[in-house]
Write a protein that holds these residues in place. Structure first.
Motif, mmCIF file in Angstrom:
data_model
loop_
_atom_site.group_PDB
_atom_site.id
_atom_site.type_symbol
_atom_site.label_atom_id
_atom_site.label_comp_id
_atom_site.label_asym_id
_atom_site.label_seq_id
_atom_site.Cartn_x
_atom_site.Cartn_y
_atom_site.Cartn_z
ATOM 1 N N ILE A 215 0.831 -1.203 0.000
ATOM 2 C CA ILE A 215 0.000 0.000 0.000
ATOM 3 C C ILE A 215 0.867 1.255 0.000
ATOM 4 N N TYR A 216 2.166 1.101 0.272
ATOM 5 C CA TYR A 216 3.085 2.244 0.304
ATOM 6 C C TYR A 216 3.928 2.366 -0.958
ATOM 7 N N GLY A 217 4.188 1.266 -1.647
ATOM 8 C CA GLY A 217 5.024 1.344 -2.826
ATOM 9 C C GLY A 217 5.144 0.000 -3.511
ATOM 10 N N MET A 395 -6.966 6.570 0.875
ATOM 11 C CA MET A 395 -7.173 5.178 1.279
ATOM 12 C C MET A 395 -8.530 5.028 1.938
ATOM 13 N N ALA A 396 -9.212 3.947 1.587
ATOM 14 C CA ALA A 396 -10.503 3.628 2.191
ATOM 15 C C ALA A 396 -10.419 2.259 2.847
ATOM 16 N N HIS A 397 -10.834 2.163 4.097
ATOM 17 C CA HIS A 397 -10.912 0.890 4.813
ATOM 18 C C HIS A 397 -12.313 0.327 4.595
ATOM 19 N N TYR A 433 -4.818 -2.599 -3.560
ATOM 20 C CA TYR A 433 -5.875 -3.253 -2.783
ATOM 21 C C TYR A 433 -5.228 -4.290 -1.871
ATOM 22 N N LEU A 434 -5.573 -4.264 -0.599
ATOM 23 C CA LEU A 434 -5.051 -5.187 0.412
ATOM 24 C C LEU A 434 -6.222 -5.794 1.165
ATOM 25 N N PHE A 442 -6.403 -20.947 9.800
ATOM 26 C CA PHE A 442 -5.601 -20.436 8.687
ATOM 27 C C PHE A 442 -5.975 -18.985 8.401
ATOM 28 N N THR A 443 -4.949 -18.135 8.233
ATOM 29 C CA THR A 443 -5.155 -16.729 7.885
ATOM 30 C C THR A 443 -4.444 -16.439 6.566
ATOM 31 N N LEU A 444 -5.154 -15.803 5.653
ATOM 32 C CA LEU A 444 -4.607 -15.489 4.334
ATOM 33 C C LEU A 444 -4.700 -13.988 4.108
ATOM 34 N N GLN A 445 -3.590 -13.417 3.642
ATOM 35 C CA GLN A 445 -3.542 -11.993 3.341
ATOM 36 C C GLN A 445 -2.968 -11.812 1.948
ATOM 37 N N GLY A 446 -3.554 -10.901 1.170
ATOM 38 C CA GLY A 446 -3.090 -10.672 -0.188
ATOM 39 C C GLY A 446 -3.189 -9.210 -0.569
ATOM 40 N N ALA A 447 -2.346 -8.800 -1.517
ATOM 41 C CA ALA A 447 -2.357 -7.418 -1.998
ATOM 42 C C ALA A 447 -1.970 -7.391 -3.459
ATOM 43 N N ILE A 448 -2.487 -6.398 -4.178
ATOM 44 C CA ILE A 448 -2.120 -6.183 -5.571
ATOM 45 C C ILE A 448 -1.995 -4.681 -5.796
#
Length: 730
Positions: A215-217, A395-397, A433-434, A442-448
């Motif tokens: 989200i920063y770069g 940024m929108a949460h 997008y995060l 199980f925890t899954l996190q993704g960003a593009i």
């Protein structure tokens, strides 16, 4: 003057307390082990249905509480809920509460602040230093402050110009941010350029890797270092808050003074902070390292309008630094003096919708004017850089578990002196997008993220220089990451991260042309460079009991088109005292970097702790299987600490192996073992928080050299250094 102001604020507090005859209930909330003041803790009086949140000093207050016995509930994300029974009499009641952190879910991750942009995602934060923990580790620079952390090294040309390196990655592959936005300086482009942030003005420092860093770069394979400052207050203090910090060290007769305050003015909060740092030349076991003194002045002020719906605020500040780069037979034998001046203006707005599909929106914009001059020993101007930077982000949460937003930047880059890089501007725009999902164990996190960038010279299109043809260059690319963890048992977590990054070449890498005496080189860009694409992977495991924590991480980074200045083996006249300089030209090479990190932290006996951290990186150029330049060797630290509350004593042994895997024109570095001792105390007297830190670095005045130091052939690292810090919060 600041002392008079502080006394006045304290007197006003006392007058207010004395005149208030209505029973009230107030107190302070801190983290149980470090003593860190906790912001944003919800405090609720059961039965009265009253609740408040702690302010920037961890303090809370209920006015007009009827006499009687009540149960108070304390809750905060990532901390264990706590209840305490209190008796409210006919006078003010004051309590001191300590909260315990929860065992976190993602790998080696720790969190301290649930009020930031990543409050729902900080499970991927590798490190978070806040308040007391930050004061214990506070150094002369940001790199010095983080240098003891696992996997962190320093790229140096003297302490003033130090910059962090993580897992062998520095420059633009490791973003340094201030309040989540670019610093506007040029520290990423060259080893002689200092980071324009003094760590004593920070309220917290976070290091983030993995999906959340995107989200920063887009070029965050090394991670993101975010320095949090309170120049735009986000929480309205109940009373004037003030802090005083004094820091001194013997190795350079250096001292630092910082003072600042935040005052409530109805719904407004106003902030003012001033910082002064002065140091002479550094002493080493072999003598004085000439031309390494510095003089810094830092000032900022800001105000914000704070309501239940959020806040809106502005700030402005200046950072002035005059420091020296030591001489070398390869450059200017008498060294180079650098005059750095940065002006920064910032605006922020955060609005809470508190709807199921959107929680809040944050808007942020910054303008930075950066001026940098490098002066030869005779006072002549060698190189001059001027950079104007405009940043904005929104940024929108959303959906309780996601962040989406856009980011943009405009940069106007000009050079002067004996440096002929064409006047160029850069445009950048990105969307990201995060998201995170929990599936039982199980925890899954993704960003593009998608970025577009343009480097456009103002004139001379089609002109051929030594770097190539001067013309507009356009770049675009996708970055993405996914991280997952499986909670095998209550004690054992395992996980993995996959990451793809994109990095466009900068103006210096494309078009630079001229002698750069401060780094002992003649620099030539490469106008034909293509974008850099990195592919990172890591697996990690964490085992945690009440008395032992074990972390293990294995990682690999494969980078296509790795952009780096490469020694051509040729020399060019550079106007220095010696005259001839090695020519470095930017090239793109495919490289492979892999390594490991190990962390062990255990309680041997009550109040006795043993900590061991180690990291190793191996870098190889794939085309010829030769070692990659400027890779740190195996290194780490062993810490034995004794922590009888409120004291903390430690004996630390820092160690490094030798570095014999050398790139072209590199020299080997011997291993070393260096010992430090220290103590700190965090206590409250008359509701005033006092932090005292005393440390002796390099206790036995050992001569040693860091491999990433560009002046290691001139002098070793600093000798014995007696450090002292005192901070007062009231």
């Amino acid at each position: 003057m600041s002392g008079i102001v502080g006394c006045l604020f304290y007197y006003l507090k006392e007058v207010q307390s004395a005149s208030d005859t209505t029973p009230s209930l107030e107190g302070k909330v801190v983290e149980i082990r470090s003593g860190t003041r906790l912001v944003g803790v919800t405090v609720r009086i059961v039965g009265l249905e009253k609740d408040v949140q702690t302010d920037a000093n961890g303090q809370f207050k209920f006015d007009a509480v009827p006499e009687g016995q009540y149960t108070l509930q304390f809750t905060k994300v990532d901390y264990q809920p706590f209840e305490q029974v209190v008796d409210v009499g006919d006078s003010t009641s004051y309590i001191h509460v300590k909260l315990k952190t929860i065992a976190y879910r993602l790998g080696t991750i720790r969190v301290t602040d649930a009020t930031g942009d990543l409050s729902k995602f900080e499970k991927t934060t590798d490190l978070a230093l806040a308040d007391t923990e930050l004061q214990k580790k506070l150094g002369m620079t940001l790199a010095d402050t983080l240098s003891d952390e696992t996997g962190v090294s320093q790229r140096t040309m003297g302490r003033a110009a130090a910059r962090p390196v993580i897992r062998g990655l520095g420059g633009d592959r490791l973003l340094i941010l201030e309040n989540g936005e670019r610093t506007g300086d040029k520290s990423a482009s060259s080893a002689d350029h200092a980071v324009a942030i003094d760590p004593t003005t920070a309220e917290g420092i976070e290091v983030t890797r993995g999906p959340a860093s995107l989200i920063y770069g887009s070029s965050t394979l090394g991670g993101v270092i975010n320095v949090k400052r309170n120049n735009i207050p986000q929480v309205l203090p109940r009373n004037p808050d003030m802090h005083l910090t004094f820091q001194g060290e013997s190795v350079n007769s250096g001292w630092t003074a910082t003072t600042g305050f935040v005052v409530p003015l109805g719904p407004f909060a106003a902030q003012l902070e001033w910082n002064r740092r002065l140091a002479s030349d550094i002493q080493t076991p072999f003598g004085t390292l000439e031309n390494t003194g510095l003089s810094n002045v830092n000032f900022s002020t800001g105000t914000s309008f704070i309501k239940d719906w959020g806040y809106i605020g502005i700030s402005g500040g200046s950072y002035r630094s005059d420091y020296g780069i030591p001489g070398s037979p390869d450059g200017h034998v008498n060294g180079v003096d650098i005059a750095l001046d940065r002006r920064r203006y910032e605006g922020q707005m955060e609005y809470f919708f508190r709807r199921p599909w959107i929680d809040k929106v944050k808007l942020q914009g910054t303008y930075t004017r950066y001026q940098h001059q490098e002066l030869e020993s005779n006072g002549a101007l060698g190189v001059e850089f001027g950079v104007l930077t405009y940043n904005f982000s929104a940024m929108a949460h959303v959906f309780h578990n996601a962040i989406m937003g856009v980011w943009g930047e405009y940069r106007d880059h000009a050079t002067g002196g004996f440096y002929w890089t064409p006047h160029t501007r850069e445009f950048a725009l990105a969307g990201f997008y995060l998201s995170e999902r929990d599936f039982d164990r199980f925890t899954l996190q993704g960003a593009i993220r998608y970025d577009i960038r343009r480097a456009e010279p103002f004139r001379n299109n089609g002109t051929v220089i030594r770097a190539g043809t001067v013309q507009r260059r356009d770049f675009n690319g996708v970055s993405g990451a996914a991280s997952g963890i499986y909670r095998w048992t209550d004690r054992l977590n395992i996980g993995a991260t996959l990451m793809k990054t994109f990095r466009a070449p900068g103006i210096e890498e494309l078009f630079s042309d001229g002698p750069h005496l401060a780094v002992y080189s003649y620099e030539i860009g490469n106008a034909k460079l293509e974008a850099e694409h990195g592919y990172g992977s890591e697996v990690f495991a964490r085992y945690k009991t009440d008395r032992l924590t074990l972390n293990l991480t294995l990682f690999q980074n494969q980078i296509y088109g790795y952009l780096t200045p490469t020694n051509t083996g040729e020399k060019e006249w550079g106007s220095g005292a010696v005259g001839w300089l090695w020519i470095y030209q930017y090239t793109g090479q495919d490289v492979l970097m892999n390594g490991a990190e190990v962390g062990i932290d255990g309680e041997v006996f009550p109040n006795f702790h043993l900590q061991l951290n180690m990291s190793y990186v191996n870098g190889t150029i794939e085309a010829n299987s030769q070692p990659l330049e400027r890779i740190p060797p195996l290194n780490g630290k062993l810490v034995f600490s004794y922590t009888p509350s409120p004291f903390h004593f430690h004996i630390t042994s820092r160690f490094s192996g030798s570095q014999t895997r050398l790139g072209g024109f590199e020299e080997p570095t011997d291993g070393y073992l260096v010992h430090d001792v220290g103590a700190y105390l965090n206590t409250s007297w008359w509701q005033l928080e006092n932090i005292l830190v005393f440390e002796i670095e390099n206790l036995f005045d050992t001569a040693y050299r860091e491999h990433l130091s560009l002046i290691k052939a001139v002098m070793p690292e600093p000798g014995r250094n007696v450090k002292f810090l005192y901070k007062l919060n009231f």
